[in-house]
Design a protein around this motif. Structure first.
Motif, PDB file in Angstrom:
ATOM      1  N   LYS A 120       0.866  -1.175   0.000  1.00 43.94           N
ATOM      2  CA  LYS A 120       0.000   0.000   0.000  1.00 43.94           C
ATOM      3  C   LYS A 120       0.902   1.225   0.000  1.00 43.94           C
ATOM      4  O   LYS A 120       1.897   1.259   0.727  1.00 43.94           O
ATOM      5  CB  LYS A 120      -0.909   0.012   1.224  1.00 43.94           C
ATOM      6  N   GLU A 132       1.094   5.719  -0.362  1.00 43.06           N
ATOM      7  CA  GLU A 132       0.422   7.022  -0.355  1.00 43.06           C
ATOM      8  C   GLU A 132       1.472   8.090  -0.612  1.00 43.06           C
ATOM      9  O   GLU A 132       2.458   8.194   0.124  1.00 43.06           O
ATOM     10  CB  GLU A 132      -0.253   7.276   0.993  1.00 43.06           C
ATOM     11  N   LYS A 187       2.721  11.696  -0.401  1.00 38.53           N
ATOM     12  CA  LYS A 187       2.481  12.865   0.438  1.00 38.53           C
ATOM     13  C   LYS A 187       3.327  14.015  -0.087  1.00 38.53           C
ATOM     14  O   LYS A 187       4.546  13.887  -0.177  1.00 38.53           O
ATOM     15  CB  LYS A 187       2.834  12.574   1.893  1.00 38.53           C
TER      16      LYS A 187
END
Length: 97
Positions: free
Chosen positions: A29, A31, A33
């Motif tokens: 996973k 993400e 930023k």
């Protein structure tokens, strides 16, 4: 933000997005930023052990882009996302006992 720093941030994001696609293919996973005034970073989570995470940065050094772990561990050149993803996977690997 100057035009040069904006261009460097955009290039860092591009490298991190390519790495994210490679890591997602390995079931991690991720993400991205990107906050104003801070270096963009990719937060990577091992879904089999969600507490096992790492933040990855892309930084330019003497004309070459490199991926770095948050604790200043150089992973590899940004052009080689396959090797970088394998090295990140080895850092986030969990051995069951």
């Amino acid at each position: 933000m100057t035009a040069q720093s904006y261009a460097m941030t955009a290039e860092a994001v591009d490298h991190l997005q390519r790495l994210a696609m490679q890591l997602e293919a390995h079931s991690f996973k991720v993400e991205l930023k990107s906050r104003t005034g801070l270096f963009p970073q990719l937060h990577v989570v091992n879904p089999a052990a969600p507490s096992v995470t790492e933040d990855v940065l892309a930084c330019e050094d003497e004309g070459e882009w490199w991926f770095w772990l948050s604790w200043a561990g150089r992973i590899g050149q940004a052009e080689d996302v396959t090797t970088a993803a394998e090295r990140i996977a080895s850092v986030l690997h969990v051995v069951r006992r």
